[in-house]
Design an enzyme around this catalytic site. Structure first.
Site, short mmCIF file in Angstrom:
data_model
loop_
_atom_site.label_atom_id
_atom_site.label_comp_id
_atom_site.label_asym_id
_atom_site.label_seq_id
_atom_site.Cartn_x
_atom_site.Cartn_y
_atom_site.Cartn_z
CG ASP A 1 -5.01 5.34 2.89
OD1 ASP A 1 -5.00 4.92 4.07
OD2 ASP A 1 -4.03 5.84 2.34
CB CYS B 1 -0.99 -0.03 1.16
SG CYS B 1 -0.25 0.05 2.80
CB CYS C 1 -3.44 2.14 7.23
SG CYS C 1 -3.06 3.70 8.04
NE ARG C 2 -4.54 1.53 2.05
CZ ARG C 2 -4.39 2.17 0.90
NH1 ARG C 2 -5.33 2.07 -0.02
NH2 ARG C 2 -3.33 2.91 0.66
CB SER C 3 0.22 -3.40 3.15
OG SER C 3 1.09 -2.43 3.67
CG ASN D 1 4.44 -1.56 5.06
OD1 ASN D 1 5.60 -1.87 5.32
ND2 ASN D 1 3.47 -2.42 5.17
P1 4NP Z 1 -1.65 2.98 4.05
O1 4NP Z 1 -2.16 4.43 4.54
O2 4NP Z 1 -1.20 3.17 2.63
O3 4NP Z 1 -2.85 2.13 4.16
O4 4NP Z 1 -0.54 2.60 4.98
C1 4NP Z 1 -1.34 5.55 4.46
C2 4NP Z 1 -0.63 5.96 5.56
C3 4NP Z 1 0.15 7.09 5.49
C4 4NP Z 1 0.20 7.83 4.32
C5 4NP Z 1 -0.50 7.41 3.22
C6 4NP Z 1 -1.27 6.27 3.31
N1 4NP Z 1 0.96 9.02 4.26
O5 4NP Z 1 0.94 9.67 3.22
O6 4NP Z 1 1.63 9.37 5.23
#
Ligand code: 4NP
Length: 150
Positions: free
Chosen positions: A117, A8, A13-15, A11
Site C-alpha cells: 500500500d 483495495c 491508490c492501488r485499485s 480505492n
Molecule cells: P489503497 O490505499 O487501498 O491502495 O487505496 C489506501 C488509501 C487510504 C487508506 C487506506 C489505504 N485509508 O485508510 O484511508
C-alpha cells in the site's frame, strides 16, 4: 462481456491504478471488457485517486483523474474476476462472501506477493514501484486469461 473488479482498501491508490492500466490496455486493443474498482472501506467514497496515483499514471500516459472511489457492494459478486491487492483484501472479500477471489500478485511471476500500500510509503518512489508491479501483473493477466482472443 467479461467483467473485472480491482479491490483495495481505500480505492484511491492501488485499485485505481489497476483500473486505469486495464482500461487503457482494453482501449488500446479494442477489447470488450467491463473494468471497475472498489474499496473495502468507506473513507474515500466519492474522492478521486490520491495525487501520487494520478501523477504516476499521467507519467505513463494514463489519465485516472476522472475515477471516483466507491465502496464495494454485495452486487459486486457478479463480476467475473474480483482481484485483490493484498492478503488482507483477500481475507476481507472472502468474509463478505466473495468466492473465486484472486490476488493480482499471482500474475507475472510475483509468486502471489501483495501489492504494497503506497499510501503509507514515503513519497512518490513507492508509487513508481507499485505502478511497475501492477502494470506487469495486469498485462500478464490479460494474456493468461485470454482477453486478447475474446
Ligand atoms: P489503497 O490505499 O487501498 O491502495 O487505496 C489506501 C488509501 C487510504 C487508506 C487506506 C489505504 N485509508 O485508510 O484511508
Amino acid at each position: 462481456m467479461r467483467s473485472i473488479l480491482f479491490v483495495c482498501l481505500g480505492n484511491i491508490c492501488r485499485s485505481p491504478i489497476a483500473d486505469g492500466i486495464a482500461n487503457s490496455l482494453a482501449r488500446e486493443h479494442n477489447l470488450e471488457l467491463f473494468i471497475d474498482s472498489a474499496a473495502l472501506g468507506p473513507w474515500h467514497a466519492g474522492n478521486p485517486p490520491c495525487e501520487n496515483s494520478i501523477k504516476v499514471a499521467r507519467k505513463y500516459g494514463v489519465d485516472i483523474s476522472g475515477l471516483r472511489a466507491r465502496e464495494l457492494t454485495a452486487e459486486d459478486r457478479s463480476f467475473d474476476y474480483v482481484i485483490a491487492m493484498d492478503e488482507n483484501n483477500l481475507k476481507e472479500l472472502k468474509e463478505r462472501g466473495f468466492e473465486n477471489v484472486i490476488k493480482l500478485g499471482g500474475y507475472a511471476g510475483f509468486e502471489n506477493a501483495c501489492v504494497p500500500d503506497p499510501y503509507y510509503f514515503n513519497g512518490f518512489a513507492g508509487f513508481e514501484k507499485v505502478w511497475e508491479m501492477i502494470d506487469l501483473c495486469v498485462r500478464d493477466m490479460f494474456r493468461k486469461e485470454g482477453f486478447y482472443d475474446l
